[in-house]
Design a protein around this motif. Sequence first.
Motif, PDB file in Angstrom:
ATOM      1  N   THR A 106       0.826  -1.208   0.000  1.00 56.09           N
ATOM      2  CA  THR A 106       0.000   0.000   0.000  1.00 56.09           C
ATOM      3  C   THR A 106       0.857   1.254   0.000  1.00 56.09           C
ATOM      4  OG1 THR A 106      -1.601  -1.222   1.297  1.00 56.09           O
ATOM      5  CG2 THR A 106      -1.892   1.136   1.189  1.00 56.09           C
ATOM      6  N   ILE A 107       1.838   1.268   0.891  1.00 56.41           N
ATOM      7  CA  ILE A 107       2.640   2.488   1.009  1.00 56.41           C
ATOM      8  C   ILE A 107       3.428   2.725  -0.278  1.00 56.41           C
ATOM      9  CG2 ILE A 107       4.507   3.580   2.265  1.00 56.41           C
ATOM     10  CD1 ILE A 107       1.970   3.476   3.846  1.00 56.41           C
TER      11      ILE A 107
ATOM     12  N   TYR B 217       1.036   3.823  -2.963  1.00 54.00           N
ATOM     13  CA  TYR B 217       0.583   5.192  -2.709  1.00 54.00           C
ATOM     14  C   TYR B 217       1.661   6.193  -3.077  1.00 54.00           C
ATOM     15  CZ  TYR B 217      -0.853   9.378  -0.340  1.00 54.00           C
ATOM     16  OH  TYR B 217      -1.188  10.679  -0.091  1.00 54.00           O
ATOM     17  N   LEU B 218       2.876   5.905  -2.642  1.00 48.29           N
ATOM     18  CA  LEU B 218       3.955   6.855  -2.915  1.00 48.29           C
ATOM     19  C   LEU B 218       4.234   6.950  -4.405  1.00 48.29           C
ATOM     20  CD1 LEU B 218       6.446   6.350   0.004  1.00 48.29           C
ATOM     21  CD2 LEU B 218       4.874   8.227  -0.416  1.00 48.29           C
TER      22      LEU B 218
ATOM     23  N   ILE C 244       2.083   6.466  -6.881  1.00 51.70           N
ATOM     24  CA  ILE C 244       1.034   7.256  -7.534  1.00 51.70           C
ATOM     25  C   ILE C 244       1.221   8.732  -7.234  1.00 51.70           C
ATOM     26  CG2 ILE C 244      -1.442   7.699  -7.633  1.00 51.70           C
ATOM     27  CD1 ILE C 244      -1.925   4.795  -7.065  1.00 51.70           C
ATOM     28  N   LEU C 245       1.519   9.004  -5.965  1.00 52.08           N
ATOM     29  CA  LEU C 245       1.734  10.402  -5.582  1.00 52.08           C
ATOM     30  C   LEU C 245       2.892  11.001  -6.376  1.00 52.08           C
ATOM     31  CD1 LEU C 245       0.923  12.659  -3.592  1.00 52.08           C
ATOM     32  CD2 LEU C 245       2.620  11.771  -2.040  1.00 52.08           C
TER      33      LEU C 245
ATOM     34  N   LEU D  23       1.871  11.642  -9.967  1.00 47.99           N
ATOM     35  CA  LEU D  23       0.995  12.813 -10.056  1.00 47.99           C
ATOM     36  C   LEU D  23       1.788  14.096  -9.905  1.00 47.99           C
ATOM     37  CD1 LEU D  23      -2.187  11.769  -8.089  1.00 47.99           C
ATOM     38  CD2 LEU D  23      -2.041  12.388 -10.476  1.00 47.99           C
ATOM     39  N   LEU D  24       2.745  14.061  -8.992  1.00 51.87           N
ATOM     40  CA  LEU D  24       3.544  15.267  -8.795  1.00 51.87           C
ATOM     41  C   LEU D  24       4.345  15.588 -10.043  1.00 51.87           C
ATOM     42  CD1 LEU D  24       4.765  14.909  -5.125  1.00 51.87           C
ATOM     43  CD2 LEU D  24       2.978  16.353  -6.056  1.00 51.87           C
TER      44      LEU D  24
ATOM     45  N   TYR E  57       3.618  14.746 -13.083  1.00 54.84           N
ATOM     46  CA  TYR E  57       2.693  15.216 -14.116  1.00 54.84           C
ATOM     47  C   TYR E  57       2.271  16.655 -13.825  1.00 54.84           C
ATOM     48  CZ  TYR E  57      -1.107  14.864 -17.524  1.00 54.84           C
ATOM     49  OH  TYR E  57      -1.928  15.050 -18.583  1.00 54.84           O
ATOM     50  N   MET E  58       2.113  16.944 -12.542  1.00 51.93           N
ATOM     51  CA  MET E  58       1.722  18.297 -12.172  1.00 51.93           C
ATOM     52  C   MET E  58       2.825  19.287 -12.543  1.00 51.93           C
ATOM     53  SD  MET E  58       0.420  19.581  -8.486  1.00 51.93           S
ATOM     54  CE  MET E  58       1.968  19.725  -7.639  1.00 51.93           C
TER      55      MET E  58
ATOM     56  N   LEU F 239       2.728  19.716 -16.241  1.00 50.37           N
ATOM     57  CA  LEU F 239       1.607  20.519 -16.735  1.00 50.37           C
ATOM     58  C   LEU F 239       1.779  21.992 -16.405  1.00 50.37           C
ATOM     59  CD1 LEU F 239      -1.688  18.557 -16.041  1.00 50.37           C
ATOM     60  CD2 LEU F 239      -0.588  19.036 -18.203  1.00 50.37           C
TER      61      LEU F 239
END
Lengths: 866, 195
Positions: B101-102, B105-106, B108-109, B112-113, B115-116, B119
């Motif tokens: 899980t950890i 989660y990390l 994916i985070l 996303l970061l 990609y952010m 963008l």
Amino acid sequence: MESEQLYHRGYCRNSYNSIASASSDEELLDGAGVIMDFHTTEDDNLLDGDAASPGSNYNMSNGGGAPSSTTHLLDFLEEPIPGVGTYDDFHTIDWVREKCKDRERHRKINSKKKESAWEFTKSLYDAWSGWLVVTLTGLASGALAGLIDIAADWMNDLKEGVCLSALWFNHEQCCWTSNETTFAERDKCPQWKSWAELILGQAEGPGSYIMNYFMYIYWALSFAFLAVCLVKVFAPYACGSGIPEIKTILSGFIIRGYLGKWTLMIKTITLVLAVASGLSLGKEGPLVHVACCCGNIFSYLFPKYSKNEAKKREVLSAASAAGVSVAFGAPIGGVLFSLEEVSYYFPLKTLWRSFFAALVAAFVLRSINPFGNSRLVLFYVEYHTPWYLFELIPFILLGVFGGLWGAFFIRANIAWCRRRKSTRFGKYPVLEVILVAAITAVVAFPNPYTRQNTSELIKELFTDCGPLETSQLCQYRSQMTGNDAGPGVYSAMWQLCLALIFKIIMTIFTFGLKVPSGLFIPSMAIGAIAGRIVGIAMEQLAYYHHDWFLFKEWCEVGADCITPGLYAMVGAAACLGGVTRMTVSLVVIVFELTGGLEYIVPLMAAVMTSKWVGDAFGREGIYESHIRLNGYPFLDAKEEFTHTTLAREVMRPRRSDPPLAVMTQDDMTVEELQATINETSYNGFPVIVSKESQRLVGFALRRDITIAIENARRKQEGILPNSRVYFTQHAPTLPADSPRPLKLRSILDMSPFTVTDHTPMEIVVDIFRKLGLRQCLVTHNGIVLGIITKKNILEHLEELKQHTEPLAASWYYHKKRYPSPHGSNGKPRSRVHHVQLIRSFQDGWGGRGEDSEDEEEVGLLDSSNL
Amino acid sequence: MFNGSSTLQSLVKLLPFTFVTLLTNPLTRYYINSEDIRCKCICPPYREVEGQIYKQNVSLKDCNCLHVVDPMPVDGRDVEAYCLRCECKYEERSSGTIKFTIIMYLSILGLLLLYMVYLTLLEPILKRRLFGHSQLIQNYDDVGDQQPFANAHNVLSRSHSRPNMLNKVEHAQQRWRRQVQEQRKSVFDRHVVLS
């Protein structure tokens, strides 16, 4: 004669079968302006019921089935137009229409199922899809809740230190097998390093305290910053608790993308960050949103749910039950929460599905076992001590506190949110989050009760002092009897008082930040702190005055008769009840947390008192207040309507307004229709027989008309601007050289709800609530006078409220900020300047707002010519 | 030929087996891993003995004071009295789930970061370098005339056009961006929802 003409026009030939031509002589009666539509086939269906004909008697369906039972297999005009029957963003759905659509679909599947094995399988699949979708929703929400729990725990501990042996373990898991055997060192183990130990190399002393303080603030700020950035960049709809919006959506409102994939992902990810940042918020409310996103996404796999907005809302009701089920580990409480708080339309079938979804979700979460205690929540407690009758007095006092807190919180939070909404201060969401996070972190760290995770704080407050407890709260002088408070308890008391004040202030400013933020946990924490303080006070009172008549009977010297943990729990329930104004579901949730039936009476007493006290200061719970603040079209089923107004006074158009925009059934051209649509901003138009007779035929929605005309332009040849549009069964008589007419009967709602102009509003409001109407036409002697929409009713309610209580009415203010669709000269403004259905990305929002403001105002009617 | 079919046959024979192993593997590992169970006994102070916490890897049926408390701090006579006060709790966890899980989660985070950052920082620069200033804005502008009928146009064309895969992805991304922009405007600028 008419049929002859039809046959001359070759393109229509196939449209009419023998029934049509047989009824053509009925049409001749129309000359008098009286439509005798009763003889057409739709009405036969009405009498036959569903046994004879698969077609609908409710002829508004499109996209679903054939609009009429006449079997034009070759009729291209009757083929469903894509997009008709769907809704625009920020529009209200028509429950009646959706339910009819579903019934018709069901009938179609049922009639087909005997035809072949494949059709039979399809019908089975259709019958099972309801259970399937709630199963999938339960599975997904349970799994996501597990993920959120584990990740949030880990991140929260990351603020204090890190597990060197395995980075992915939190503090508790890191010291899983360490043999630090004494009580004093139970929280220490060599694998777990605080930041000061890692960076400075020393665990004690002022230097390491400052280092830990600094790292705590650093992590809190960076988590909060990441959360708000992700929300802002990827999914702005992921912020907030989501329950007001879900309530509105369930009552029949469309917010596109609110329950989408990105919202789900960002909400899940940022929820962990927001909880870990130490802000005064909880994950319980957002979990409901997460579960609803799952429900919405899975409903796309099943055409039964994806194509029908009313059916989709049944799934969402079940999903919200699953959300609460995993948030509190309370499956039954979740079902009741869905029933009491969020759902609008909740038939028994949905109750069973909600129950099942809650069960599946709880099962999944239990098997993930995120806390390692074989429970679904961190603050699960078990009590076995009895309570005594005299304790009802402090419980009721806690109820009063909860009610007062609820009323105060709602007012303060709404005032703050209104400020954010209406002033420039709302333009800096990132800065605001960082500021609040910084203040929270700076103030929270020195106090051990605010430094720790709020769920852990609640757990500590709920847990009763036993010989095994070592917390400061349990430092009594004599360990065995445990009644005489020691210095530890007194210092814990003032720390708790400070924590109470801190939590009260911070929660007001936190709820409404642009990060996922729930309200349950902070409210419960406030209640639990207050309850624990009262509990310990009672305990000391009983200890020092055990010969009072109250205590004499129950409290013997040396025996504990007061359980402070129970007071904390009652206080938590009371505060939550004061804020949300829930009753039954709240008691059940808390009772499922404790697993003790004997505390139901204290809980009920406290929750009921807090609801009464809260209601005395304002009838709305926090969610209703936020709905009102945002101006969502939510017609609360709980409120009573007690005024004596009539439908005529509420309907649009008002006396001073221009006449109602109507369409006639067979003498308008495409051009005229388009002009009407372009000039007005109304979302639907009554269709009347003719300008002279004004009798009602049906109702057509703006969106459907535009789509149908556009569709006809593309697919049918010979549709010119001066083509005649007709809503009747047969084309009107036209001169021979006129272009081909356009039939729009399939988009016409032939059975719009009507009331007469003298119907009391009490009844109209009731009809709207119970049937979930979107609009209702007002007639007088069969002549259409005007229209009442859901928004008109809300506006009316708001106006009436203005006279009695001047508070809030944001909806009303909001309305005034934008120009009305009518100019000062009473003529409708051209829509082109400020309203457009298409959204352009640069400036679409100006228009958008307009659109959502007026969306329901299908106005028309000049009542002066009555 | 013969050889190939026999391999196939053995594969078919193996298939259910592998499937079962795959299914049960996490379960068996879960129960076998002795790190993941513990029996935790908390014993309060008793006479002159300090309060102690004992942890042992024992199964559920052995999770009681007599098995776990070792060495026993009191004499034989007092064992019973001492053990009565101890509270033993059997706990299990799944370290595999936590790790998975950890890490998930990390990651994916992290994605996303990244990609952010792409963008918000990189893409405008890249676009500007490639196309010049105006192109970017224009892209959003010419989506349709301001007529209500353009909306219908959109609805209809959505259901009809069947572009190839790449176009589809591009189109979906464009649409997503448009949606997010709208959401941003309604939440942060106009404050019509979620304030």
